[in-house]
Scaffold this active site. Structure first.
Site, mmCIF file in Angstrom:
data_model
loop_
_atom_site.group_PDB
_atom_site.id
_atom_site.type_symbol
_atom_site.label_atom_id
_atom_site.label_comp_id
_atom_site.label_asym_id
_atom_site.label_seq_id
_atom_site.Cartn_x
_atom_site.Cartn_y
_atom_site.Cartn_z
ATOM 1 N N GLY A 147 0.816 -1.207 0.000
ATOM 2 C CA GLY A 147 0.000 0.000 0.000
ATOM 3 C C GLY A 147 0.850 1.257 0.000
ATOM 4 N N ASP B 2 2.113 -8.805 2.039
ATOM 5 C CA ASP B 2 0.903 -8.194 1.498
ATOM 6 C C ASP B 2 0.091 -9.275 0.808
ATOM 7 O OD1 ASP B 2 0.320 -4.907 0.779
ATOM 8 O OD2 ASP B 2 -0.960 -6.424 -0.130
ATOM 9 N N LYS C 57 -10.453 7.958 12.159
ATOM 10 C CA LYS C 57 -11.805 7.419 11.998
ATOM 11 C C LYS C 57 -12.175 6.445 13.115
ATOM 12 C CE LYS C 57 -11.986 8.175 7.016
ATOM 13 N NZ LYS C 57 -10.843 9.094 7.041
ATOM 14 N N GLY D 292 -2.772 11.929 -0.797
ATOM 15 C CA GLY D 292 -2.248 11.246 -1.972
ATOM 16 C C GLY D 292 -2.160 9.745 -1.842
ATOM 17 N N VAL E 80 -8.806 11.262 -1.345
ATOM 18 C CA VAL E 80 -9.573 12.214 -2.143
ATOM 19 C C VAL E 80 -8.709 12.931 -3.183
ATOM 20 C CG1 VAL E 80 -9.261 14.153 -0.543
ATOM 21 C CG2 VAL E 80 -11.328 14.022 -1.941
#
Length: 400
Positions: A64, A86, A181, A219, A224
């Site tokens: 990622g 991964d 979050k 990024g 977004v």
């Protein structure tokens, strides 16, 4: 405000920075420009840490955005060995290739999932990591609202398995990549990350647990910024959920610095750590800035908050407080004092969640989540799905 300072006044409720007038406010324009369009690529060698020199390192989610950046920085730190884990073949291939091109001779790439206990045990037995960066996660909020069992299985039980194997193999420390979050979550993803925080902070043993609560990494994959740039390139419209939606942002450089900074925090106890961030910014201002920067005629379209979205994020919950110790060991990080459930309470709730995932029982899943994260508020999509499942169960019972 300097991005290297921490103003506690905006910790509990986001205070937005309006960038529409940045032409008359040089420091805001400069900060915004640095956040959106860094003048040069990250210098991984400059970001390297002496704390990893000669160490055996493992990075989960290495393919990622954050995992890849951590991998490059780790190589620049001259470790004894580096294991990249991964479950995405493409992601793993890309980071493996880029490290080889950069001259790395110390890394090995493993294709596998943190949910595969046998694979985890084998990796830790064979490679004996001393430091683990845990970046693997399912993180896309609206998608996880549609597949909540996968979010809990990966983010909660994958973390649980990794932490327990790390403790059994006497790993020196784990650095876990968490998110804002997780603070008073309104999404399955946020709730799953909060439970993962609690798991690591509750464990006892010689392995030092460091939880780094990051905000939005500008990024990164699925964020977004690349979405807006893609929409601008295609002529628009640029989609913004709400005119007042706002988020905290850090650059990838800053995220890597924060995660490596945790290594230098000397503490024998588990820690929840917060990096220095600037004030929250409005997503609408980001869209306007990018449209103007690219001299695009693209319009802005408001789509409404998606299931699991919040209008604004928080870095510290109303049940938490920033430690009075201040910045720790020159790391740029501050500790968060957060309530931790009793061991029996955590174990019982995890048993409930485990059964719910196995049976695909959404009401039971929500009960398990609420037992550990009582402040969690399910989205309208989750509540609607639960209502449909309850109605189906009732119909089945009546037909029996």
């Amino acid at each position: 405000m300097s991005r290297n300072s921490l103003d506690c006044s905006h910790m509990h409720t986001a205070t937005s920075t309006d960038l529409r007038d940045s032409r008359t406010s040089g420091h805001l324009a400069l900060s915004w420009e640095r956040l959106i369009a860094p003048s040069s690529p990250p210098s991984w060698r400059l970001l390297g840490s002496e704390s990893l020199r000669g160490k055996r390192v493992l990075i989960t989610g290495a393919g990622g955005s954050i995992g890849s950046a951590l991998s490059h920085t780790a190589v620049a730190s001259a470790p004894a060995s580096l294991v990249l884990l991964d479950n995405s073949e493409n992601g793993l291939y890309e980071v493996d290739r880029s490290l080889h091109e950069a001259g790395s001779r110390v890394h090995v790439s493993l294709l596998g999932s943190i949910c595969d206990s046998d694979a985890l045990d084998h990796a830790l037995t064979e490679h004996r990591p001393e430091v683990i960066f845990h970046a693997a996660a399912l993180k896309h909020v609206p998608l996880m609202e549609q597949i909540p069992f996968a979010a809990i299985e990966t983010n909660v039980f994958g973390t649980y398995a990794l932490a327990h194997f790390a403790t059994a193999h006497e790993v020196e420390q784990i650095v876990f990549v968490s998110t804002d979050k997780a603070v008073e979550p309104r999404s399955i993803m946020g709730a799953s990350k909060r439970i993962a925080e609690l798991i690591l902070l509750s464990l006892r043993g010689s392995t030092r647990m460091k939880v780094a609560r990051l905000c939005n990494v500008m990024g990164s994959q699925g964020s977004v910024l690349p979405l807006f740039l893609e929409q601008i390139t295609s002529g628009g419209p640029v989609t913004v959920t709400d005119p007042d939606a706002q988020r905290y942002f850090i650059t990838l450089d800053e995220a890597v610095r924060a995660l490596f900074g945790t290594l230098d925090v000397g503490s024998s106890k588990a820690l929840l750590l917060l990096p220095s961030v600037g004030p929250a910014v409005r997503i609408l201002d980001l869209a306007r800035y990018l449209i103007a920067l690219h001299q695009s005629p693209a319009s802005i379209e408001f789509t409404g908050l998606r299931p699991g979205d919040k209008l604004s994020e928080q870095l510290v919950s109303s049940h938490e407080s920033l430690s009075s110790e201040g910045e720790l060991d020159g790391s740029g990080l501050r500790a968060i004092d957060t309530p931790i459930p009793a061991a029996a309470e955590l174990s019982a709730a995890l048993d409930t969640l485990r059964d719910a995932v196995r049976e695909r029982d959404l009401p039971e899943l929500l009960r398990g989540i609420k037992a550990l994260v009582p402040e969690y508020q399910p989205s309208s999509l989750i509540l609607a799905t639960r209502k449909e499942e309850s109605a189906l169960e009732l119909a089945t019972e009546l037909q029996a």
